[in-house]
Design an enzyme around this catalytic site. Structure first.
Site, PDB file in Angstrom:
ATOM      1  CG  ASP A   1      -1.865   1.114   1.305  1.00  0.00           C
ATOM      2  OD1 ASP A   1      -2.830   1.071   0.529  1.00  0.00           O
ATOM      3  OD2 ASP A   1      -1.682   2.047   2.110  1.00  0.00           O
TER       4      ASP A   1
ATOM      5  CD  GLU B   1      -2.127   2.377  -3.641  1.00  0.00           C
ATOM      6  OE1 GLU B   1      -3.142   3.004  -3.932  1.00  0.00           O
ATOM      7  OE2 GLU B   1      -1.584   2.465  -2.521  1.00  0.00           O
TER       8      GLU B   1
HETATM    9  C1  GLC Z   1      -4.027   3.245  -0.592  1.00  0.00           C
HETATM   10  C2  GLC Z   1      -5.301   2.446  -0.473  1.00  0.00           C
HETATM   11  C3  GLC Z   1      -6.392   3.347   0.000  1.00  0.00           C
HETATM   12  C4  GLC Z   1      -6.009   3.897   1.357  1.00  0.00           C
HETATM   13  C5  GLC Z   1      -4.647   4.584   1.320  1.00  0.00           C
HETATM   14  C6  GLC Z   1      -4.110   4.805   2.693  1.00  0.00           C
HETATM   15  O1  GLC Z   1      -4.090   4.197  -1.573  1.00  0.00           O
HETATM   16  O2  GLC Z   1      -5.590   1.821  -1.689  1.00  0.00           O
HETATM   17  O3  GLC Z   1      -7.623   2.706   0.060  1.00  0.00           O
HETATM   18  O4  GLC Z   1      -6.975   4.818   1.801  1.00  0.00           O
HETATM   19  O5  GLC Z   1      -3.689   3.810   0.649  1.00  0.00           O
HETATM   20  O6  GLC Z   1      -3.745   3.584   3.272  1.00  0.00           O
END
Ligand code: GLC
Ligand code: CA
Length: 542
Positions: free
Chosen positions: A204, A259
């Site tokens: 994440d 991500e």
């Molecule tokens: C990422 C997740 C999202 C979350 C953020 C903070 O972007 O996909 O859903 O709110 O991180 O953890």
């Protein structure tokens, strides 16, 4: 393709958002028992792997992306023993399991943060986070001018007067990755899950972990200087090199998936160098408007950037953070950005659902045909649209509250799935449920349940099933290369060896198809052998 030890290069990966997938105990919240009862559905759908959004104990200030304990399961979802059974059951069905690791921040309910608040300024416990004295005569102003990605200041004050940094909600304190204890803890967490058979992790907010130790202000206007004080800093790569050594120490090797939202593709692919992450979500195509030039350019840029590092591309149309693409593709403005104003303007904008659905059918044939791995977000295989009429008092995304409602937030793509029946909870919860689904389901979903669609050859569900099964059996698809074919204006056509062509018609007229032996699958029926607008086809060629 799935049997390969480097499965992540080709896999079709299904994202389960545990809160909204299936609720077995009737409390209105999805759970692991619900997932276990529906694993057969995922196997039959034809995906190769499942990625679970966070399932850890959490106060759910950000739907589980605020983790209080990285080595357990939230009681609302089940137990650790159930997660272990789920992993084993998935493996027995030939499905790999990817879990979500959240390294940038934890929950304010995490024991480390509680201890840090209690221990006071100057303590070793505070060194695991970003605690600082404030500015101003009495320290009453935040230590710098950073704002939270969810709106408002990125700093919150604790009772003794110090402030702590949170790039997201105040309940998500940022960890200090300059501290060895943080690094060791996460390496241990990875081993904890890899030892339990998890096949890979989705990381994440992977590019945000490291911060400028001086916590320099961002410029009041214009682009921040390079290196950015908290995004995509060079030190971040060292973290993932360490993680890669761990992933590589397992047999079979475990996969690391980042991500990473970065506008600069050259910087993006640096995370995919051979000793770092295996793949990362490519959000460029997801953000692109429904336009042949934009799609063509995005695909070219993605493939060109990935080639030198030898990493496969990924293709994503929707996830739990963005507008469902059935809705997005049915609007005047079909692009996506995280900009708060853009989301506000988009929400409730007139939508041609039939057009959006038609384009979504074409888009999935494109994304499953492009070289690399592809993601399916739960519910997109049912053609679900964004739910835009959630009453304000039921909205739970912190984006909504933190922006004072200016950004309606992401709840609209997180509504519990419709499985069967004519009315809510549409089989999401059992008939004797004690609570309604945690977000209200639209009555119109009665025609979109799994039950309503299965066996109907014209349904979105059967299109996904067919395409996923065909993809699995075709050596041309998944990892590999492609070659553009000359095509009419606003038509994308590409060839993949052996014997495969995909054509996407983004123009307004019916177009002829390249020479072929047979049609493998089409998003809509062909008209006199021509491909109609907003449609795609897979062809077998000689
Ligand atoms: C990422 C997740 C999202 C979350 C953020 C903070 O972007 O996909 O859903 O709110 O991180 O953890
Ligand atoms: Ca439940």
């Amino acid at each position: 393709m799935f049997e390969s030890s480097r499965w992540w290069r080709s896999a079709a990966i299904y994202q389960v958002y545990p809160r909204s997938f299936a609720d077995a105990n009737g409390d209105g919240i999805g759970d692991l028992a619900g997932v276990r009862s529906r694993l057969g559905y995922l196997r039959d759908l034809g995906v190769d792997a499942i990625w679970f959004s966070p399932w850890y104990p959490s106060p759910m200030a950000d739907a589980g992306y605020d983790v209080a304990d990285y080595r357990d399961i939230d009681p609302a979802f089940g137990t650790l023993a159930e997660a272990e059974e789920l992993i084993a059951q998935a493996h027995a069905l030939g499905l790999r399991v990817i879990i979500d690791i959240v390294p940038n921040h934890c929950s304010d309910a995490h024991p480390w943060f509680r201890e840090a608040v209690a221990a006071g300024p100057g303590s070793a416990a505070r060194e695991l986070f970003w605690f600082r004295d404030g500015r101003g005569e009495h320290g009453e102003l935040p230590p710098n001018n950073w704002t939270s990605i969810f709106g408002g200041p990125a700093w919150t004050r604790v009772p003794d007067g110090q402030w702590y940094l949170h790039l997201f909600a105040p309940q998500q304190p940022d960890l200090n990755w300059g501290n060895t204890k943080v690094r060791e803890e996460f390496e241990d967490i990875l081993r904890f899950w890899f030892d339990r058979g998890v096949d890979g992790v989705r990381i994440d907010s992977a590019a945000l972990c490291t911060k400028d130790p001086e916590l320099r202000d961002l410029p009041e206007s214009g682009e921040p200087e390079v290196p950015h004080p908290y995004s995509d800093r060079d030190e971040t790569h060292e973290i993932y090199r360490g993680w890669r050594r761990i992933a590589d120490s397992y047999i079979p090797q475990r996969a690391l998936i980042g991500e990473i939202w970065l506008p600069d593709t050259e910087r993006f692919v640096m995370y995919l160098r051979p000793d770092e992450l295996h793949t990362a979500f490519n959000f460029d195509l997801l953000a692109a408007p429904w336009d042949a030039t934009a799609f063509h350019a995005s695909i070219d840029a993605t493939l060109a950037a990935h080639a030198p590092v030898g990493a496969p591309a990924t293709w994503v149309l929707s996830n739990h953070d963005v507008f469902r693409h059935v809705t997005r593709y049915g609007r005047q403005d079909t692009s996506f950005t995280h900009d708060h104003d853009h989301r506000r303007r988009q929400t409730g904008a007139p939508t041609d659902v039939a057009l959006g659905t038609r384009r979504a059918r074409a888009a999935v044939l494109l994304s499953l045909a492009l070289p690399g791995s592809a993601y399916v977000y739960q519910g997109e295989e049912l053609g679900l649209g964004e739910v835009e009429d959630i009453p304000d008092h039921q909205r739970q995304d912190p984006l909504f509250a933190r922006t004072g409602g200016a950004n309606p937030g992401r709840d609209g793509c997180r509504v519990p799935l419709p499985w069967s029946g004519d009315e809510p909870p549409f089989g999401f919860s059992p008939p004797d449920a004690i609570a309604p689904p945690w977000l209200p389901q639209p009555a119109s979903w009665r025609s979109l349940t799994v039950e309503a669609q299965q066996g109907d050859p014209d349904s979105m569900l059967e299109l996904y099933r067919s395409a996923l099964h065909i993809r699995r059996g075709l050596p041309a698809l998944g990892d590999g290369s492609m070659r553009w074919l000359v095509s009419p204006p606003d038509v994308l056509a590409f060839e993949r060896a052996p014997h495969f062509v995909c054509v996407l018609n983004m123009s307004t007229v019916d177009v002829p198809l390249p020479e072929h032996e047979s049609v493998l699958i089409a998003s809509v029926p062909l008209r006199d052998g021509l491909l109609p607008p907003d449609a795609a086809v897979w062809l077998r060629t000689s």
